[in-house]
Scaffold this active site. Structure first.
Site: not given
Lengths: 394, 154
Positions: B34, B103
């Protein structure tokens, strides 16, 4: 702080050359007339457009200026070629062949047609990004109406064997379109020698204005119109002509064609200097794309254990403008479809950097780039748990 | 770029980068596929996080959220650290672009994973808040990873 701007993203877009801008300016102001009007300031603009058409035809080796159609972008030209062919020839068949590494202007258009009931075959590429003409040969069916394969790739710069693919298509009597947006102005283009039926070009990739493009349609090739309205472009593409844009497009292409050899040599030498510097001074790097069959100004490399957006941000802090195929810069979860198509694992694709050199770049700038990359990659690797695992042999 | 000044500050001068040799808890979340991996090291004394360090593979936001997360948990008790959410990390960074919200989720999960490791090592069996996220961003459905908000093309 950092005021220096070093632009290594010419594959994204270029500035407009002063000579090009100068040629365009009169058509914004005193020569503003509508080219369709009968009075003199309109007629002058009609002449300007037809002169531009002749210039463009000559630059790409077209037999006749009437084979050149001005559009609003390379994307429009791609859309027109593909949708126009699909609409006109759907009674013959609904099968279209393309490659896995096309620009979104082609891929998304094919996906759209797929939803309309067309069948698309995606030819895979090898790990250097090359399409094998034999694969195209095998993929052609009785209901195939179009093959569309790009001339040079926008990310990895690989140049396809267009002439060979065109021969395959000719043998089967299937139309062949190529997206030459990245190729134009960087490598020679001669539509007759290549044997293509249609070819797309965009103005802002070779120091021309944005919002300009062109589709070459070989005489005798029939495709449906996409934009309906007035009778412009010989009833093929409606909308009042962007006269300054057309004039600028033609001027830029003319200059690019005249300077092609010097341009190629300059960009090639900058690219090789960067390549050598990077490979000599940074370990765990891989070159993406073909070593030789690539655009002169294109360099695409992957730095293992680091991520592309981080590289770009750190380069930007040093004034260096570049591009990446990382997911974080593509706006999706996956890294670039091109890098995946050439077989890169996701984590290597995430660490890619595309540098595209231009005419105003210097060797000193390239050296500064390499110095900067040495520092940045080292910094990012020291921060990377992947690199830590590698060093510890996990 | 659409990052706040705080994000850029924590990206260009990340705090607490590195490893802790004799860490009491280590957690790693995300995966290379990812494009984001965060590894967090904690030193814990008397229930208080006395030191935190990280290593991150990822974009600017991944580095900045890791850096901010370590700053936020240093000096905190385990209980306090557990209550630090991805929103708190985002707010401390003056926000993140929608595409980068995941994130901050990863940063929250890195803290949780390191604390879970601490508990396991010290036989403090509790119900962990997280099983830890080793999957691809957007896969677990437990958080608003923000990915559906993006629709950009180069």
């Amino acid at each position: 702080m950092q005021e220096r701007v070093i632009y290594f993203d010419h594959a994204a877009t270029t500035y407009v050359k002063p000579e090009v801008l100068e040629a365009m300016i009169p058509y914004f102001t005193q020569n503003f007339g509508n080219a369709s009007s009968i009075y003199s300031i309109g007629r002058q603009n009609r002449n300007a457009i037809e002169d531009a058409r002749s210039t463009v035809a000559k630059s790409i080796g077209a037999q006749n200026p009437s084979e050149i159609y001005f559009t609003g972008s390379g994307t429009e030209a791609d859309n027109w070629a593909i949708k126009g062919t699909a609409l006109y020839h759907q009674k013959k068949g609904k099968h279209i062949i393309t490659s896995t590494i096309e620009h979104p202007a082609v891929l998304a258009t094919c996906e759209f047609l797929q939803k309309q009931g067309f069948v698309i075959t995606y030819i895979p590429v090898d790990n250097e990004g090359l399409v094998n003409p034999d694969d195209v040969d095998k993929a052609i069916r009785p209901d195939t109406i179009l093959v569309t394969i790009m001339m040079a790739n926008n990310e990895i710069g690989t140049i396809q064997p267009i002439k060979e693919i065109a021969q395959v298509c000719k043998k089967h009597g299937v139309l062949f379109h190529t997206d030459a947006v990245q190729a134009a102005g960087n490598i020679p283009i001669n539509v007759q020698d290549l044997g293509v039926d249609m070819l797309s070009v965009s103005g802002h990739k070779f120091y021309g204005p944005k919002g300009t493009g062109m589709l070459y349609i070989r005489k005798g090739v029939r495709i449906e119109n996409l934009i309906h309205g007035g009778h412009q472009e010989r009833n093929r593409r409606a909308g009042t002509e962007n006269v300054p844009g057309i004039v600028g497009f033609a001027k830029a292409l003319e200059l690019a064609t005249l300077n092609l050899d010097a341009h190629y040599q300059k960009l090639y030498s900058l690219r090789e200097r960067a390549l050598k510097g990077i490979f000599e001074r940074i370990p765990h790097v891989r070159l993406n794309g073909h070593r030789e069959k690539r655009l002169p100004g294109n360099l695409n490399v992957s730095f293992e254990f680091v991520e592309g957006e981080s590289i770009l941000l750190m380069l930007d802090m040093k004034g260096i403008k570049a591009s990446s195929g990382s997911a974080c810069t593509s706006g999706s979860l996956d890294p670039s479809h091109v890098l995946l198509a050439i077989g890169l694992p996701h984590e290597i694709a995430h660490g890619s950097l595309r540098l595209s050199f231009g005419e105003q770049n210097t060797e000193e700038e390239v050296d500064y780039l390499v110095d900067s990359l040495v520092e940045i990659i080292d910094k990012l690797r020291r921060m990377s748990p992947l690199y830590e695992d590698y060093v510890k042999g996990v | 770029m659409m990052y706040s000044e705080k994000v850029m500050d924590h990206f260009s001068n990340p705090r607490n980068v590195g490893e802790i040799e004799d860490a009491d808890g280590v957690g790693q979340v995300g995966n290379a596929k990812c494009g984001d991996i965060m590894k967090m090291y904690l030193k814990i004394e008397d229930g208080i996080i006395v030191d935190a360090k990280f290593k991150t593979f990822g974009c600017g936001a991944a580095v900045a959220t890791s850096s901010m997360a370590t700053e936020l948990i240093k000096g905190k008790t385990i209980k306090e650290a557990e209550q630090i959410t991805n929103k708190a990390v985002m707010e401390a960074l003056d926000g993140l672009p929608p595409a980068k919200v995941h994130c901050s989720v990863l940063a929250e999960e890195a803290i949780a994973a390191a604390l879970k490791d601490y508990r396991e090592r010290h036989g403090l069996v509790e119900d962990s808040r997280y099983e830890g996220c080793a999957g691809c961003c957007g896969g677990c459905g437990a958080h608003d990873h923000g990915h559906d908000l993006e629709n950009e093309e180069d």
